[in-house]
Write a protein that holds these residues in place. Sequence first.
Motif, PDB file in Angstrom:
ATOM      1  N   VAL A  90     -30.300  12.530  20.471  1.00  0.00           N
ATOM      2  CA  VAL A  90     -29.784  11.207  20.392  1.00  0.00           C
ATOM      3  C   VAL A  90     -28.488  11.582  21.246  1.00  0.00           C
ATOM      4  O   VAL A  90     -27.610  12.315  20.806  1.00  0.00           O
ATOM      5  N   PRO A  91     -28.272  10.905  22.464  1.00  0.00           N
ATOM      6  CA  PRO A  91     -27.202  11.140  23.239  1.00  0.00           C
ATOM      7  C   PRO A  91     -25.804  10.713  22.839  1.00  0.00           C
ATOM      8  O   PRO A  91     -24.676  11.162  23.400  1.00  0.00           O
ATOM      9  N   GLY A  92     -25.634   9.634  21.904  1.00  0.00           N
ATOM     10  CA  GLY A  92     -24.617   8.964  21.166  1.00  0.00           C
ATOM     11  C   GLY A  92     -24.443   9.036  19.881  1.00  0.00           C
ATOM     12  O   GLY A  92     -24.848  10.131  19.266  1.00  0.00           O
ATOM     13  N   ALA A  93     -24.010   7.832  19.395  1.00  0.00           N
ATOM     14  CA  ALA A  93     -24.143   7.868  18.026  1.00  0.00           C
ATOM     15  C   ALA A  93     -25.412   8.030  17.391  1.00  0.00           C
ATOM     16  O   ALA A  93     -26.368   7.377  17.922  1.00  0.00           O
ATOM     17  N   LYS A  94     -25.423   8.563  16.222  1.00  0.00           N
ATOM     18  CA  LYS A  94     -26.733   8.911  15.561  1.00  0.00           C
ATOM     19  C   LYS A  94     -27.250   7.575  14.556  1.00  0.00           C
ATOM     20  O   LYS A  94     -28.302   7.541  14.025  1.00  0.00           O
ATOM     21  N   PHE A  95     -26.472   6.683  14.436  1.00  0.00           N
ATOM     22  CA  PHE A  95     -26.530   5.605  13.320  1.00  0.00           C
ATOM     23  C   PHE A  95     -26.209   4.175  14.103  1.00  0.00           C
ATOM     24  O   PHE A  95     -25.639   3.932  14.888  1.00  0.00           O
ATOM     25  N   TYR A  96     -27.005   3.176  13.454  1.00  0.00           N
ATOM     26  CA  TYR A  96     -26.737   1.929  13.800  1.00  0.00           C
ATOM     27  C   TYR A  96     -27.143   0.835  12.899  1.00  0.00           C
ATOM     28  O   TYR A  96     -27.276   1.265  11.708  1.00  0.00           O
ATOM     29  N   GLY A  97     -26.846  -0.518  12.872  1.00  0.00           N
ATOM     30  CA  GLY A  97     -27.110  -1.425  11.798  1.00  0.00           C
ATOM     31  C   GLY A  97     -26.464  -2.578  12.390  1.00  0.00           C
ATOM     32  O   GLY A  97     -25.578  -2.817  12.979  1.00  0.00           O
ATOM     33  N   LEU A  98     -27.033  -3.814  11.629  1.00  0.00           N
ATOM     34  CA  LEU A  98     -26.558  -4.924  11.816  1.00  0.00           C
ATOM     35  C   LEU A  98     -25.181  -5.329  11.047  1.00  0.00           C
ATOM     36  O   LEU A  98     -24.399  -5.666  11.685  1.00  0.00           O
ATOM     37  N   ASP A  99     -25.258  -4.850   9.792  1.00  0.00           N
ATOM     38  CA  ASP A  99     -24.053  -4.950   9.048  1.00  0.00           C
ATOM     39  C   ASP A  99     -23.113  -3.718   8.775  1.00  0.00           C
ATOM     40  O   ASP A  99     -21.874  -3.868   8.909  1.00  0.00           O
ATOM     41  N   ARG A 100     -23.856  -2.873   8.575  1.00  0.00           N
ATOM     42  CA  ARG A 100     -23.147  -1.492   8.426  1.00  0.00           C
ATOM     43  C   ARG A 100     -24.057  -0.434   9.264  1.00  0.00           C
ATOM     44  O   ARG A 100     -25.501  -0.294   9.320  1.00  0.00           O
ATOM     45  N   LYS A 101     -23.542   0.461   9.899  1.00  0.00           N
ATOM     46  CA  LYS A 101     -24.260   1.390  10.641  1.00  0.00           C
ATOM     47  C   LYS A 101     -24.903   2.622   9.642  1.00  0.00           C
ATOM     48  O   LYS A 101     -24.092   3.818   9.695  1.00  0.00           O
ATOM     49  N   ASP A 102     -25.698   2.304   8.921  1.00  0.00           N
ATOM     50  CA  ASP A 102     -26.360   3.063   8.050  1.00  0.00           C
ATOM     51  C   ASP A 102     -27.542   3.608   8.228  1.00  0.00           C
ATOM     52  O   ASP A 102     -28.120   4.359   7.453  1.00  0.00           O
ATOM     53  N   GLN A 103     -28.430   3.350   9.471  1.00  0.00           N
ATOM     54  CA  GLN A 103     -29.584   3.452   9.782  1.00  0.00           C
ATOM     55  C   GLN A 103     -29.650   4.447  10.981  1.00  0.00           C
ATOM     56  O   GLN A 103     -29.074   4.299  11.828  1.00  0.00           O
ATOM     57  N   PRO A 104     -30.191   5.588  10.629  1.00  0.00           N
ATOM     58  CA  PRO A 104     -30.318   6.911  11.616  1.00  0.00           C
ATOM     59  C   PRO A 104     -31.424   6.295  12.840  1.00  0.00           C
ATOM     60  O   PRO A 104     -32.358   5.630  12.627  1.00  0.00           O
ATOM     61  N   VAL A 105     -31.056   6.587  14.011  1.00  0.00           N
ATOM     62  CA  VAL A 105     -32.010   6.538  14.957  1.00  0.00           C
ATOM     63  C   VAL A 105     -33.168   7.261  15.084  1.00  0.00           C
ATOM     64  O   VAL A 105     -34.207   6.818  15.260  1.00  0.00           O
ATOM     65  N   LEU A 106     -32.929   8.513  14.361  1.00  0.00           N
ATOM     66  CA  LEU A 106     -34.000   9.408  14.069  1.00  0.00           C
ATOM     67  C   LEU A 106     -33.603  10.160  12.915  1.00  0.00           C
ATOM     68  O   LEU A 106     -32.502  10.446  12.731  1.00  0.00           O
ATOM     69  N   ALA A 107     -34.373  10.210  11.996  1.00  0.00           N
ATOM     70  CA  ALA A 107     -34.058  10.931  10.741  1.00  0.00           C
ATOM     71  C   ALA A 107     -33.333  12.408  11.020  1.00  0.00           C
ATOM     72  O   ALA A 107     -33.733  13.000  11.816  1.00  0.00           O
ATOM     73  N   ILE A 108     -32.228  12.757   9.954  1.00  0.00           N
ATOM     74  CA  ILE A 108     -31.501  13.932  10.552  1.00  0.00           C
ATOM     75  C   ILE A 108     -31.809  14.850   9.469  1.00  0.00           C
ATOM     76  O   ILE A 108     -32.502  15.730   9.571  1.00  0.00           O
ATOM     77  N   ASP A 109     -31.312  14.718   8.378  1.00  0.00           N
ATOM     78  CA  ASP A 109     -31.717  15.646   7.080  1.00  0.00           C
ATOM     79  C   ASP A 109     -32.423  15.109   6.063  1.00  0.00           C
ATOM     80  O   ASP A 109     -32.850  16.094   5.186  1.00  0.00           O
ATOM     81  N   GLN A 110     -32.887  13.932   6.141  1.00  0.00           N
ATOM     82  CA  GLN A 110     -33.564  13.511   5.053  1.00  0.00           C
ATOM     83  C   GLN A 110     -34.309  12.081   5.481  1.00  0.00           C
ATOM     84  O   GLN A 110     -34.012  11.632   6.621  1.00  0.00           O
ATOM     85  N   VAL A 111     -35.440  11.912   4.549  1.00  0.00           N
ATOM     86  CA  VAL A 111     -36.013  10.386   4.835  1.00  0.00           C
ATOM     87  C   VAL A 111     -35.840   9.692   3.779  1.00  0.00           C
ATOM     88  O   VAL A 111     -35.830   9.976   2.665  1.00  0.00           O
TER      89      VAL A 111
END
Length: 753
Positions: A90-111
């Motif tokens: 992932v070239p930039g931030a690893k999380f996104y979200g509509l209200d909170r950026k809590d969703q990973p672009v791709l799972a990091i250490d957990q699902v």
Amino acid sequence: MTETTLPGTREPGTGGPLVSGQGVGDSARRPDATLKVTGEFAYASDLWLEGMVWGATLRSPHPSAWIRSIDVGPALKLPGVLAALTHEDVPGAKFYGLDRKDQPVLAIDQVRHVGEPVALVAADHPETARRAAAAIVVDYELRDAVTDPRESRDVVRHQPVRLGDTFEAEVVVTGEYEVGMQDQAFLGPESGLAVPAEDGGVDLYIATQWLHVDRDQLAPCLGLPPDKVRLTLSGVGGAFGAREDLSMQVHACMLALRLNRPVKIVYGREESFFGHVHRHPARMRYEHGATRDGRLVYVKADILLDGGAYCSSSPAVVGNAASLGVGPYEVPNVRVEATGVYTNNPPCGAMRGFGAVQACYAYESQMDRLAEACGLSPVEIRVRNAVSQGSRLITGQVIDSPAPLADMLRELEALPLPEPLPEPLPGEEQPADLRSMPGGVSQATRGEAVRRGVGYGVGIKNICFSEGFDDYSTARVRAELIGGEPHVTVHTAAAEVGQGLVTIQAQIARTELGVDDVTVATADTTVGSAGSSSASRQSYVTGGAVRAACLAVRERFNGLPARQALEAYGPIEETREYRHRPTFPMDRDTGQGSSHVQLALCVHRAVVDVDVELGLTKVVELAAVQDVGRALNPQALKGQIHGGSAQGLGLALMEEIQIRDGQVLNPSFTDYLIPTILDMPPMTMKILENPDPAAPYGLRGAGEPPTLSSTPAVAAAVRAATGLRLTRVPIRPEDIALFDKGHDKGVSDGKRA
């Protein structure tokens, strides 16, 4: 189908004569109608570009697990595979979200849920890409999953509403209710095409509901400034809220930038069930207190919403459930607790009428029980407690536009009922038309155990975004002479998702400028934001912006007809933003505050035949009365009421994503049932036009309210036919047929084990 529309007041344009049937208030023809009917319309899944390759996603099979390692080597060894990416790419931030950026672009250490994206591949053929994704080896360490929202301690939002201090009454009814997880079930699965650009940015052609918020989530994850991430709306095959959240957008862009080649991703139907959010399932406990003559004294409500693994729009869903949690009724004393929690179930977010739909099923079920306890009809109990203009919601907000709920109920009750149950032909054991019976042409029933029930439902829905959200839209309007004739181009970023918004924008331009020849440009991010195509807001907000821009153009005509003005002054272009009146957040402790822009009412009556031995149902008729303020396009409006009613019927009788231990059991249209033309009955509609003076043209958003009231109306009709409590939707055959003739159906709640 019988439809009655009360006449509205046309507001003619002043810039010149109009072609009949193409302005505001007319049923103007959709420009995409013929292409869609003939199958020639280009949807996002039809996109193609020379040199493009295909992307695919590897998803988690577990609801909760640690990731110990990911090996993409086996995928890269397959012929035709061009790339395999993980969170490390992932070239930039690893999380996104509509209200909170809590969703990973791709799972990091957990699902955190079944279907969570773990890795990406690109290949020269879609089947190769899917095989490559399946070849990736992931070492998971399983852990306990939280799949029961009652066991979750991870709260997204808790919103109480406090009003009054009297919680004793002569008549008290209580009930516990459940709403299952509904899927938006759009027909066009998630799809898009990402194309790398010469400036190092990316152009994304995408089916979405919200171009600018997609861009604002994408750009940080791609490590790019927003002006290098350009989105253009492609053909959208339905949305209903599911396309507010990102799905394949960031994944396609990552692969395109890595390979410097166009990348297309198209989900299959099964993957689509995992690739978007769903309607929040709900558990609700209600207590209604009233006087003996049926006047509400108090309501207590505890509403629990399962938000699944990520936040999405859950805070707004909770806010709607809390503020609208007792319905369009005058109640002096209220205690509402609305809570949304995280679980390891699939993420939930926006779906038509969110938050209000779940609460409506519960409070309307309670109103029926209260009617029974007070010896009143279902209509009379509602009339006696109905809000009207000047009433206050439980949040203290004043209803400051027409709200003729009592009259709407009386009009609904007065509509003719359908013909009685069909009788078998002489000498025959079955009715003349099997399609009219529960079970249809399958001949599961001969009609001997069929009973008919009639039920009513009332819903109130907020229109536009709420609680202080900066809700606006932007429109650019250009008038010019082309071939010597006046022509107008309207450009917004508003997403046409099937609701007819392109048609409405053109109607407004024709009305305000008096020019017949209008083009609505493809929506993209080169013009200012129009917000999301959700919350029944686009006709209000984008319609308001288009009207404002047209008025600015018309002012520059200096009183001349369009042709003369453009001959004299040349092309004229104006851009305007439109904002509705302000809203305010609900108080965190009391829930008080004017949190909504506009409120809309719809009432339904359902007539349902039920085979009480086999549990089969047949909705014979739906009748609806809805106040739309003003109908900008009557035919499209009727389609919206039909569609919303159908989704409410589906929630009442058949639609549910079935989940066991976090696993989705029915991710296909074979097992996830949606109403077909044989399930949807004829509709009688009465459309009222009581203009809202604060809204453009007096309109009132209309797409969502029918979804609220149709569900409890259908459920009430099934209860009336069976005598069962039936406190959960969707109602399934086993909920009815599990109880034999000797069972006390008046006491049973009809819950499934």
